[in-house]
Design a protein around this motif. Sequence first.
Motif, short mmCIF file in Angstrom:
data_model
loop_
_atom_site.label_atom_id
_atom_site.label_comp_id
_atom_site.label_asym_id
_atom_site.label_seq_id
_atom_site.Cartn_x
_atom_site.Cartn_y
_atom_site.Cartn_z
N LEU A 129 8.17 5.64 2.54
CA LEU A 129 8.61 4.98 3.78
C LEU A 129 9.38 3.71 3.44
O LEU A 129 8.98 2.95 2.55
CB LEU A 129 7.40 4.61 4.64
CG LEU A 129 6.55 5.76 5.18
CD1 LEU A 129 5.36 5.19 5.93
CD2 LEU A 129 7.37 6.63 6.10
N ASP A 130 10.46 3.47 4.14
CA ASP A 130 11.10 2.18 3.99
C ASP A 130 10.46 1.20 4.99
O ASP A 130 9.58 1.56 5.76
CB ASP A 130 12.61 2.27 4.16
CG ASP A 130 13.00 2.78 5.53
OD1 ASP A 130 12.17 2.64 6.46
OD2 ASP A 130 14.10 3.33 5.69
N LEU A 163 8.08 2.01 8.16
CA LEU A 163 6.70 1.55 8.09
C LEU A 163 6.35 0.67 9.29
O LEU A 163 5.26 0.79 9.87
CB LEU A 163 6.50 0.77 6.79
CG LEU A 163 5.07 0.44 6.41
CD1 LEU A 163 4.25 1.70 6.26
CD2 LEU A 163 5.05 -0.33 5.10
N LEU A 180 0.84 -1.21 0.00
CA LEU A 180 0.00 0.00 0.00
C LEU A 180 0.87 1.25 0.00
O LEU A 180 0.60 2.22 -0.72
CB LEU A 180 -0.91 -0.01 1.24
CG LEU A 180 -2.19 -0.81 1.15
CD1 LEU A 180 -2.86 -0.86 2.52
CD2 LEU A 180 -3.13 -0.18 0.14
N SER A 181 1.90 1.19 0.81
CA SER A 181 2.80 2.35 0.91
C SER A 181 3.46 2.62 -0.43
O SER A 181 3.65 3.77 -0.82
CB SER A 181 3.84 2.09 1.99
OG SER A 181 4.86 3.03 1.93
N GLN A 182 3.79 1.55 -1.12
CA GLN A 182 4.45 1.72 -2.42
C GLN A 182 3.49 2.33 -3.43
O GLN A 182 3.86 3.21 -4.20
CB GLN A 182 4.96 0.37 -2.90
CG GLN A 182 5.89 0.48 -4.09
CD GLN A 182 6.54 -0.85 -4.41
OE1 GLN A 182 6.55 -1.75 -3.57
NE2 GLN A 182 7.06 -0.98 -5.60
N ILE A 183 2.26 1.86 -3.42
CA ILE A 183 1.29 2.42 -4.36
C ILE A 183 1.01 3.88 -4.03
O ILE A 183 0.91 4.73 -4.91
CB ILE A 183 -0.02 1.60 -4.31
CG1 ILE A 183 0.22 0.22 -4.88
CG2 ILE A 183 -1.12 2.30 -5.08
CD1 ILE A 183 -1.00 -0.65 -4.89
N LEU A 184 0.90 4.16 -2.74
CA LEU A 184 0.60 5.53 -2.34
C LEU A 184 1.82 6.43 -2.43
O LEU A 184 1.71 7.64 -2.21
CB LEU A 184 0.06 5.55 -0.91
CG LEU A 184 -1.29 4.90 -0.72
CD1 LEU A 184 -1.66 4.87 0.75
CD2 LEU A 184 -2.35 5.65 -1.49
N ASN A 185 2.96 5.83 -2.69
CA ASN A 185 4.17 6.63 -2.86
C ASN A 185 4.52 7.40 -1.59
O ASN A 185 4.81 8.61 -1.63
CB ASN A 185 3.98 7.62 -4.02
CG ASN A 185 5.27 7.91 -4.72
OD1 ASN A 185 6.30 7.30 -4.40
ND2 ASN A 185 5.25 8.83 -5.65
N THR A 186 4.46 6.73 -0.46
CA THR A 186 4.70 7.43 0.81
C THR A 186 6.18 7.69 1.05
O THR A 186 6.52 8.57 1.84
CB THR A 186 4.16 6.60 1.98
OG1 THR A 186 4.86 5.36 2.03
CG2 THR A 186 2.68 6.35 1.84
N VAL A 238 6.45 11.79 10.97
CA VAL A 238 7.29 11.25 9.91
C VAL A 238 7.67 12.34 8.91
O VAL A 238 8.82 12.46 8.50
CB VAL A 238 6.56 10.09 9.18
CG1 VAL A 238 7.33 9.65 7.95
CG2 VAL A 238 6.38 8.92 10.13
N ARG A 239 6.69 13.13 8.55
CA ARG A 239 6.97 14.21 7.60
C ARG A 239 7.99 15.18 8.17
O ARG A 239 8.91 15.62 7.48
CB ARG A 239 5.68 14.94 7.25
CG ARG A 239 4.83 14.23 6.22
CD ARG A 239 3.85 15.19 5.57
NE ARG A 239 3.01 15.85 6.56
CZ ARG A 239 1.84 15.38 6.98
NH1 ARG A 239 1.37 14.28 6.47
NH2 ARG A 239 1.14 16.01 7.90
N ALA A 281 1.82 10.56 11.09
CA ALA A 281 2.22 11.00 9.75
C ALA A 281 2.93 12.34 9.81
O ALA A 281 3.92 12.57 9.10
CB ALA A 281 0.99 11.08 8.84
#
Lengths: 950, 78
Positions: free
Chosen positions: B25-26, B30, B17-23, B50-51, B47
């Motif tokens: 995060l490694d 995550l 999900l993180s990859q699809i959402l392009n977050t 993290v940002r 969030a």
Amino acid sequence: MAGLSDLGYELQVEQQKLLSRLVQHTLHIRPDNSEYVQGFDKARYILRHHPFAETNPRVVEEGFESLEQRLIEHSQVPKAKLLLRLRKQLLDIPLATDTIEVHHRLLSALWNLYQNPLTSSLPQHHEEAPAPAEEELSELSSWDEEPCMYRSDSGGSVLSEEASTYAYFEPETEDSFPGASQRELPEAGLPVDWHQEACLYTRLYWKSNLLQQRDQPVAQGTTERSLGIQVLHMLQGSTQPGHAFTFDERACTFRATDRVHVGHLSVPSLAALLQSFANAGSQAARVHAFVRRARSLSTLSDASPPPLHGLLTMQALADGVAEQLLAIAARLQAAEPMVHSMHWDDFDGTVMLNLQQALQGVMQHQALLDHVATIGTFSGNAKATVLLQLFSVSVRPLMNILDTWLGQGQLIDPTSEFFIVPGEELSPAYDSFWGEAFQMRETTSDGLPCCPSFLQAQAQRILDAGKAQMLLLHMPQAPDMIAGAQAAASMQAWSDWIDRQGHCSLWTDWLQALHTFLQEYGAMETSSTAVATDKHQQQRASRISRDYHAALGPPLDDIIPLMSSPDQPFALRQRLIDSSCSITHDLTGELGSQQGVQWEGLTPQQQSTAGQLLQQEPCYPEHADVFLCGEDQDRWLRDARTIDLPPVTLLTECCIAQPILHQVTAIEAELLKHLRGDWGLRQQLEALCNLFLLGAPAMQGFADALTAAGCLHEIPVHSIVSLLQEHLPCERGWHGVVTATVGTEKLPDAEDILVEVEELQTETAAVAEAAVPLLHVARLRLTCRLRWSLAAIISLDAQEQWNTVLSLLLQLRMAERALLHAVVNQHSSTIPAGARQGLALRLRMLHAVRAIHSFTQQRLLNDLLPATQKALAEATSLQQLTEVAMRLAALLPCLLQGNPPQQDNVAVIADDWERAWNSFARFLTWPSHFTSRIQAAKLAFDLGIVYSQI
Amino acid sequence: MEREEVSARALNICTELSQILNTGLDKTELEIVIKLVQAGEHPEAVAQVVRHLKQRAAELSKPKGLSDQLKAPSFRNM
């Protein structure tokens, strides 16, 4: 209780460990690093003091659903499917935690971290083997799996009976079309170059992303079908960018470009397809024809080159339409049992609701197909209409970005294709906002210019206009700020745009301008339905025409016969435009020779040698820029004989650039109006002048109030001094915020003027926060506050000068402090007690302060202020106003410096000068650019006289 | 399903999900984010943390140069 407490403590420790690990991992530092402490504290603070409301699972779901829909619109169906499936899988996992709604909270955390998912890639193992479709997306994916009621080979289908009636959609033989590699495209009556030129000239396609070549697997199958969907979206006016088609004529390759707004379709093929589709008869016949086309094309080998240009385009389009039809079928099938099972006597609201939803989808898809069907019948020239339709739709994203930028001062550019990019996150309250908040982006990563060519000359104005709009929105709102009588009277001549009712979007303006322009141009028949019903649009349309006449040179009436009617005799086309920026009159007709001379392939010089009498007139330079482009002119003239479309340059200039520039001009005028009006720059300047006029009238009240308060409350003199010193600056690191009454009828009272000085912090955010408490200085009556510093409005170059002005102003206050200090320290022992003490102090202060300010006051009143007011009143543009401000800023320090010290003048002073001079030697420590020895001496002398009188 | 297995599966799903959402995060980040949310921290606050940390990391990775010095107050000493 102890157990719960221990548990809470353990949880807290565990969370801190996680946080510590996160800080170390993200910042790549060890705990003994100072950055670690800061990062950890900040992270802990955020977690403990966040302002967020509880997570709403419904909102999270809606967010993901909207993203999935967005992905589908962008032809990223596999990604949408995978996202949906992963989301569902996550919701099914039984996570061992006491936290409620933990699944949605996890989704929410990821959701709040996403960065443009449109550019993300599929996870590794999903790229190679796309997962099977879920039920929710079956409409888009089950074309190949489910039996289709519209298939041509389904003999039982009602639709198939009509198949023979629509022979157009029979697969063409290869001989009907030229080969992809060797033969040229058939003449279709429309120049393919027109559309390509439109795309190139407006640069509305975006090449920063991938170019999917035909020979790459990703460009086939689902992707191409998705392209068809995207074409439909674009034809329907979708604002979302997506894939587009490009047929490279030279390389004979098919390319799909991602993230574009223009369908680079093979224009003749698409136009023919759409026109035939429109003529295909009933809706069912169209459906059937399209599906047959899709079936026949799908049998072609992917490895073979396309047999004709546009075939894959048509295939994709047909697939797209077929999918939409399949969706209709699915919804109808789903709705059918509901209808049959419904007992009409026993009304069931739920069933009705479901039925209504199902039919609503049907109606939407029906509307889409109707749109496709009617696009070809939009006017007599269906092909030109298709081109214009695509062209106009392609402009919409640019218009939308410009609309929010110019209309609301917001930069909404989700696909990062605008030529203005956000810089640092700064609010207009910051000094550096104007220079650093937004910046121009010249080129893309691959060297392409970001700004459309027809806007490049005005790009800086557009950038400034958006920033000005932001600034205007942050200005304090006064009820009579806009509708003030003075403003209305003075601004009427500048622009009638300001007082217009409501906001008409650039997109609407663009469509209306395009339609009006084409009508005037002769490229489109006047349609009763196309007449603007809105009054504003009518005004806008007439203005477009008027502006064309004013700015572009020859009137349209002279251009239309030249451009639009190939069948008219040549004599009617009396004007040629040659490459030497002049209009050449063909006087052949006037001299009686009606023989038409074909100009195709002839240069004007050749025509002149063919016996015509030519007369040249100078042409407007702007007009020449629009019309003339060397060899293109001849080509365009040749094309003009066969189409009714105006050149792209003219279209973009008149229909896109001009409305945008009108908007920019309106914003500039509005900013100018605000700067001139209440709360504006003029008021700031006058307030600043008044600050310098803190001479006798203002300071008299100040001194009166101060001494009266001192006497009434028996405040010791040193207390009064310390009171003053509270508001006096220290001598380093100033950040001046001018706070003043905006009254111009009379000088403001001392209480209404405050020069608040604060130490400049290292971080700009701290400065902004520190400026806020100014409003809470209860001791002084503050009637207003200028929201941004002066340097934010004037240019950055003048900032130093303004700072000098502020510094001088502060030195006036320091002079007061020094004066009081001197009086208290050196003469307090001689001051009588009681009332006489107060009177003496008052007199001393009054005279001293008058002496300090008299010089400044005289200069300002006699020279600077009248000149400034006159210049401001005469300024009719933002540039002029800025120049006045800069001139004032440059002038003030010079005026305040006064005459340079001259020893001869000093020598004339009486003997008392020596005594007074020594008493007030502190004044000599003032910066030399303000305090001349003459002034100090005069002050000391005058004060000494007062002492002697007392 | 064992608890570790459940956690691993959740992590895998979240990774995709993180990859699809392009977050950006490694896997380690995550994993920590998931644990923090599971521990009851507010997801939006997590969030934001993290940002903030990523922004700070980007700032720290920049070489300090003259530009920082040029941002000093421009007001003259009086």
